[in-house]
Design a protein around this motif. Structure first.
Motif, PDB file in Angstrom:
ATOM      1  N   ASP A  64       0.830  -1.209   0.000  1.00  0.00           N
ATOM      2  CA  ASP A  64       0.000   0.000   0.000  1.00  0.00           C
ATOM      3  C   ASP A  64       0.864   1.258   0.000  1.00  0.00           C
ATOM      4  N   GLU A  65       1.943   1.242   0.792  1.00  0.00           N
ATOM      5  CA  GLU A  65       2.817   2.408   0.901  1.00  0.00           C
ATOM      6  C   GLU A  65       3.610   2.654  -0.382  1.00  0.00           C
ATOM      7  N   ASN A  66       3.846   1.604  -1.166  1.00  0.00           N
ATOM      8  CA  ASN A  66       4.689   1.705  -2.355  1.00  0.00           C
ATOM      9  C   ASN A  66       3.932   1.354  -3.638  1.00  0.00           C
ATOM     10  N   ARG A  67       2.629   1.573  -3.641  1.00  0.00           N
ATOM     11  CA  ARG A  67       1.791   1.171  -4.766  1.00  0.00           C
ATOM     12  C   ARG A  67       2.271   1.750  -6.098  1.00  0.00           C
ATOM     13  N   ASP A  68       2.575   3.044  -6.132  1.00  0.00           N
ATOM     14  CA  ASP A  68       2.980   3.673  -7.393  1.00  0.00           C
ATOM     15  C   ASP A  68       4.295   3.074  -7.911  1.00  0.00           C
ATOM     16  N   MET A  69       5.254   2.875  -7.029  1.00  0.00           N
ATOM     17  CA  MET A  69       6.539   2.316  -7.446  1.00  0.00           C
ATOM     18  C   MET A  69       6.357   0.878  -7.939  1.00  0.00           C
ATOM     19  N   LEU A  70       5.546   0.105  -7.246  1.00  0.00           N
ATOM     20  CA  LEU A  70       5.325  -1.288  -7.647  1.00  0.00           C
ATOM     21  C   LEU A  70       4.599  -1.367  -8.989  1.00  0.00           C
ATOM     22  N   GLN A  71       3.670  -0.451  -9.241  1.00  0.00           N
ATOM     23  CA  GLN A  71       2.979  -0.434 -10.525  1.00  0.00           C
ATOM     24  C   GLN A  71       3.939  -0.065 -11.646  1.00  0.00           C
ATOM     25  N   ALA A  72       4.872   0.839 -11.367  1.00  0.00           N
ATOM     26  CA  ALA A  72       5.854   1.237 -12.377  1.00  0.00           C
ATOM     27  C   ALA A  72       6.786   0.067 -12.710  1.00  0.00           C
ATOM     28  N   LEU A  73       7.085  -0.761 -11.718  1.00  0.00           N
ATOM     29  CA  LEU A  73       7.976  -1.905 -11.933  1.00  0.00           C
ATOM     30  C   LEU A  73       7.291  -3.061 -12.626  1.00  0.00           C
ATOM     31  N   ALA A  74       5.961  -3.099 -12.560  1.00  0.00           N
ATOM     32  CA  ALA A  74       5.225  -4.248 -13.106  1.00  0.00           C
ATOM     33  C   ALA A  74       5.233  -4.328 -14.589  1.00  0.00           C
TER      34      ALA A  74
END
Length: 74
Positions: A64-74
């Protein structure tokens, strides 16, 4: 290996757990079970484990805290 059947109940598919399976899992009716997928496509059924529940809760917070970064990495 223990064989079991899948049957339809309402709109769901239900796997029957025998008494032997419940004994192996150290579980009873109403308990929470976790199912994890292995790298080989297999499924592992585990009885509720407080340490697993805590790890899943911690992972959810991090995601939840890193949602944007994780979406960018996906």
């Amino acid at each position: 290996m223990i064989e079991t059947k899948i049957r339809k109940v309402g709109n769901s598919a239900v796997m029957t757990l025998t008494t032997e399976m419940l004994t192996i899992l150290d579980a009873k009716e109403g308990d929470t079970l976790f199912v994890a997928r292995g790298d080989d496509g297999s499924l592992k059924v585990m009885a509720h484990d407080p340490s697993v529940a805590a790890a899943l809760e911690a992972a959810e917070i991090v995601m939840d805290e890193n949602r944007d970064m994780l979406q960018a990495l996906a």
